[in-house]
Design a protein around this motif. Structure first.
Motif, PDB file in Angstrom:
ATOM      1  N   THR A 176     -53.177 -15.823  27.994  1.00  0.00           N
ATOM      2  CA  THR A 176     -54.126 -16.782  28.564  1.00  0.00           C
ATOM      3  C   THR A 176     -53.406 -18.137  28.657  1.00  0.00           C
ATOM      4  O   THR A 176     -52.360 -18.332  28.025  1.00  0.00           O
ATOM      5  CB  THR A 176     -55.370 -16.911  27.670  1.00  0.00           C
ATOM      6  N   TYR A 223     -54.166  -7.176  25.587  1.00  0.00           N
ATOM      7  CA  TYR A 223     -53.717  -8.476  26.071  1.00  0.00           C
ATOM      8  C   TYR A 223     -52.501  -8.254  26.968  1.00  0.00           C
ATOM      9  O   TYR A 223     -51.367  -8.240  26.510  1.00  0.00           O
ATOM     10  CB  TYR A 223     -53.342  -9.407  24.909  1.00  0.00           C
ATOM     11  N   GLU A 249     -59.173 -10.292  13.768  1.00  0.00           N
ATOM     12  CA  GLU A 249     -58.101 -10.396  14.769  1.00  0.00           C
ATOM     13  C   GLU A 249     -56.736 -10.369  14.075  1.00  0.00           C
ATOM     14  O   GLU A 249     -55.797  -9.756  14.572  1.00  0.00           O
ATOM     15  CB  GLU A 249     -58.281 -11.696  15.565  1.00  0.00           C
ATOM     16  N   GLN A 258     -52.469 -19.678  25.410  1.00  0.00           N
ATOM     17  CA  GLN A 258     -51.407 -18.893  24.777  1.00  0.00           C
ATOM     18  C   GLN A 258     -50.056 -19.160  25.444  1.00  0.00           C
ATOM     19  O   GLN A 258     -49.025 -19.237  24.774  1.00  0.00           O
ATOM     20  CB  GLN A 258     -51.745 -17.398  24.847  1.00  0.00           C
ATOM     21  N   ARG A 275     -55.850  -6.794  13.258  1.00  0.00           N
ATOM     22  CA  ARG A 275     -55.404  -6.053  14.442  1.00  0.00           C
ATOM     23  C   ARG A 275     -53.972  -6.433  14.808  1.00  0.00           C
ATOM     24  O   ARG A 275     -53.119  -5.576  15.015  1.00  0.00           O
ATOM     25  CB  ARG A 275     -56.303  -6.389  15.643  1.00  0.00           C
ATOM     26  N   PRO A 286     -61.142 -24.018  26.371  1.00  0.00           N
ATOM     27  CA  PRO A 286     -62.548 -23.612  26.279  1.00  0.00           C
ATOM     28  C   PRO A 286     -62.771 -22.437  25.334  1.00  0.00           C
ATOM     29  O   PRO A 286     -61.844 -21.674  25.047  1.00  0.00           O
ATOM     30  CB  PRO A 286     -62.897 -23.200  27.715  1.00  0.00           C
ATOM     31  N   THR A 287     -63.998 -22.296  24.883  1.00  0.00           N
ATOM     32  CA  THR A 287     -64.394 -21.150  24.064  1.00  0.00           C
ATOM     33  C   THR A 287     -64.113 -19.865  24.832  1.00  0.00           C
ATOM     34  O   THR A 287     -64.341 -19.796  26.041  1.00  0.00           O
ATOM     35  CB  THR A 287     -65.899 -21.268  23.751  1.00  0.00           C
ATOM     36  N   GLY A 288     -63.584 -18.887  24.139  1.00  0.00           N
ATOM     37  CA  GLY A 288     -63.313 -17.592  24.751  1.00  0.00           C
ATOM     38  C   GLY A 288     -61.973 -17.511  25.465  1.00  0.00           C
ATOM     39  O   GLY A 288     -61.701 -16.558  26.178  1.00  0.00           O
ATOM     40  N   SER A 289     -61.123 -18.525  25.249  1.00  0.00           N
ATOM     41  CA  SER A 289     -59.854 -18.545  25.991  1.00  0.00           C
ATOM     42  C   SER A 289     -58.665 -18.038  25.175  1.00  0.00           C
ATOM     43  O   SER A 289     -57.517 -18.230  25.568  1.00  0.00           O
ATOM     44  CB  SER A 289     -59.581 -19.955  26.526  1.00  0.00           C
ATOM     45  N   GLY A 290     -58.941 -17.390  24.048  1.00  0.00           N
ATOM     46  CA  GLY A 290     -57.858 -16.736  23.315  1.00  0.00           C
ATOM     47  C   GLY A 290     -57.089 -17.634  22.355  1.00  0.00           C
ATOM     48  O   GLY A 290     -55.904 -17.409  22.090  1.00  0.00           O
ATOM     49  N   LYS A 291     -57.777 -18.612  21.789  1.00  0.00           N
ATOM     50  CA  LYS A 291     -57.081 -19.524  20.859  1.00  0.00           C
ATOM     51  C   LYS A 291     -56.657 -18.814  19.569  1.00  0.00           C
ATOM     52  O   LYS A 291     -55.644 -19.167  18.977  1.00  0.00           O
ATOM     53  CB  LYS A 291     -57.969 -20.739  20.552  1.00  0.00           C
ATOM     54  N   THR A 292     -57.423 -17.818  19.151  1.00  0.00           N
ATOM     55  CA  THR A 292     -57.093 -17.142  17.887  1.00  0.00           C
ATOM     56  C   THR A 292     -55.695 -16.510  17.948  1.00  0.00           C
ATOM     57  O   THR A 292     -54.853 -16.755  17.072  1.00  0.00           O
ATOM     58  CB  THR A 292     -58.136 -16.058  17.551  1.00  0.00           C
ATOM     59  N   GLU A 307     -51.718 -10.073  29.780  1.00  0.00           N
ATOM     60  CA  GLU A 307     -51.126 -11.352  30.170  1.00  0.00           C
ATOM     61  C   GLU A 307     -51.582 -12.410  29.204  1.00  0.00           C
ATOM     62  O   GLU A 307     -52.729 -12.396  28.765  1.00  0.00           O
ATOM     63  CB  GLU A 307     -51.675 -11.763  31.543  1.00  0.00           C
TER      64      GLU A 307
HETATM   65  P1  ADP Z   1     -61.452 -18.768  21.467  1.00  0.00           P
HETATM   66  O1  ADP Z   1     -61.028 -18.885  20.029  1.00  0.00           O
HETATM   67  O2  ADP Z   1     -60.615 -19.583  22.380  1.00  0.00           O
HETATM   68  O3  ADP Z   1     -62.921 -19.017  21.653  1.00  0.00           O
HETATM   69  P2  ADP Z   1     -60.903 -15.969  21.052  1.00  0.00           P
HETATM   70  O4  ADP Z   1     -59.592 -16.088  20.392  1.00  0.00           O
HETATM   71  O5  ADP Z   1     -62.073 -15.682  20.180  1.00  0.00           O
HETATM   72  O6  ADP Z   1     -61.223 -17.264  21.939  1.00  0.00           O
HETATM   73  O7  ADP Z   1     -60.755 -14.876  22.205  1.00  0.00           O
HETATM   74  C1  ADP Z   1     -61.826 -14.544  23.054  1.00  0.00           C
HETATM   75  C2  ADP Z   1     -61.691 -13.087  23.493  1.00  0.00           C
HETATM   76  O8  ADP Z   1     -60.560 -12.932  24.342  1.00  0.00           O
HETATM   77  C3  ADP Z   1     -61.493 -12.133  22.333  1.00  0.00           C
HETATM   78  O9  ADP Z   1     -62.297 -10.997  22.553  1.00  0.00           O
HETATM   79  C4  ADP Z   1     -60.020 -11.777  22.411  1.00  0.00           C
HETATM   80  O10 ADP Z   1     -59.793 -10.494  21.900  1.00  0.00           O
HETATM   81  C5  ADP Z   1     -59.728 -11.868  23.900  1.00  0.00           C
HETATM   82  N1  ADP Z   1     -58.331 -12.217  24.252  1.00  0.00           N
HETATM   83  C6  ADP Z   1     -57.501 -13.056  23.604  1.00  0.00           C
HETATM   84  N2  ADP Z   1     -56.310 -13.151  24.225  1.00  0.00           N
HETATM   85  C7  ADP Z   1     -56.378 -12.349  25.292  1.00  0.00           C
HETATM   86  C8  ADP Z   1     -55.456 -12.000  26.359  1.00  0.00           C
HETATM   87  N3  ADP Z   1     -54.229 -12.526  26.400  1.00  0.00           N
HETATM   88  N4  ADP Z   1     -55.883 -11.137  27.296  1.00  0.00           N
HETATM   89  C9  ADP Z   1     -57.117 -10.594  27.253  1.00  0.00           C
HETATM   90  N5  ADP Z   1     -58.029 -10.872  26.299  1.00  0.00           N
HETATM   91  C10 ADP Z   1     -57.675 -11.746  25.334  1.00  0.00           C
END
Ligand code: ADP
Ligand code: MG
Length: 247
Positions: free
Chosen positions: A53, A49, A116, A56, A119, A74-80, A51
């Protein structure tokens, strides 16, 4: 202030609320702004990571300033990581007895969040756990794990099942952060499920008695029922939206 709005616009971030903290430029700014440890910042970078998102950029400062948020991205935008990084910083040293509780709709999702969390918590001593299958014979084991954990991840169903067992006593007294992930899915199940969910939320909120408790809600879509719940239950709420509202 104009500068801050321009920066948010560039990243498709909308933030509505009182005294919204400035969005984050780089993960390394967390050290100066919030005294986040170099170890945690390095771990974030080691995850690849480089930068933050957009979600974040805005969620981290809000949570690190103890503000309650409803974040739609959106889904895949790093909410976790958007909720895990602030939690990992704010909990500090391990104590045992959950101080962060993360609720999500399915056990698959709970395990993804858990992975996550493992990690990102590598440089900390904090313990995370998922409440998994609750066979009668395992309930005592679950109780022990629960007591040792700083961060607990669960579906509302399983958590309430555990809370309702006469044979165990698990306490949510110390919960500082309650995270509700994929809130749209939790609130918008079939109407029967969703009324169960609301009852479960009432029970969980009641059990997370502490005055210090903060709620952060994450969702891929902006739904009126979630927004309404947030307005009723979250003082000083900040609404964070990334991209289109109903993307
Ligand atoms: P969401 O919950 O918004 O659907 P996730 O938290 O599952 O998204 O994250 C989607 C993917 O992006 C994961 O593989 C995660 O490891 C990756 N990710 C999260 N933050 C970053 C970041 N700052 N830069 C690059 N990849 C990231
Ligand atoms: Mg997610």
């Amino acid at each position: 202030l104009e500068e801050q709005n321009r920066f948010r616009n560039e990243h498709g971030i909308k933030a509505v609320g009182r005294h919204v903290p400035a969005a984050l430029h780089e993960f390394s700014d967390l050290a100066l702004r919030y005294n986040v440890s170099q170890e945690l910042i390095s771990t974030v970078k080691e995850c690849g990571y480089n930068e933050p998102t957009p979600v974040q950029r805005q969620a981290l400062p809000c949570m690190l300033e103890d503000r309650q948020i409803f974040a739609c991205a959106p889904t895949g935008s790093g909410k976790t990581a958007a909720f895990l990084v602030p939690i990992l910083h704010m909990l500090g040293a391990p104590q045992g007895g959950p101080r962060a509780l993360i609720l999500c709709p399915t056990r698959e999702l709970a395990h993804q969040i858990y992975r996550e969390a493992l990690r990102l918590s590598a440089s900390t001593q904090l313990r995370c756990s998922v409440i998994r299958n609750l066979k009668e014979s395992k309930v005592k084991e679950r109780e022990a794990t629960f007591r040792k954990s700083d961060i607990v991840i669960s579906t509302p169903n399983r958590l309430c099942y555990l809370l309702n067992q006469d044979s165990v006593s698990v306490s949510l007294d110390k919960v500082r952060w309650l995270i509700i992930d994929e809130a749209d899915k939790l609130f918008e199940g079939s109407s029967e499920q969703s009324s169960d969910f609301r009852q479960q939320m009432d029970q969980i909120l009641e059990a997370c008695g502490g005055k210090q408790k903060r709620i952060a809600m994450f969702s891929a879509t902006h739904t009126p029922s979630v927004a309404k719940w947030c307005r009723h239950h979250m003082r000083g709420l900040i609404n964070v939206t990334v991209g289109q509202r109903n993307a």
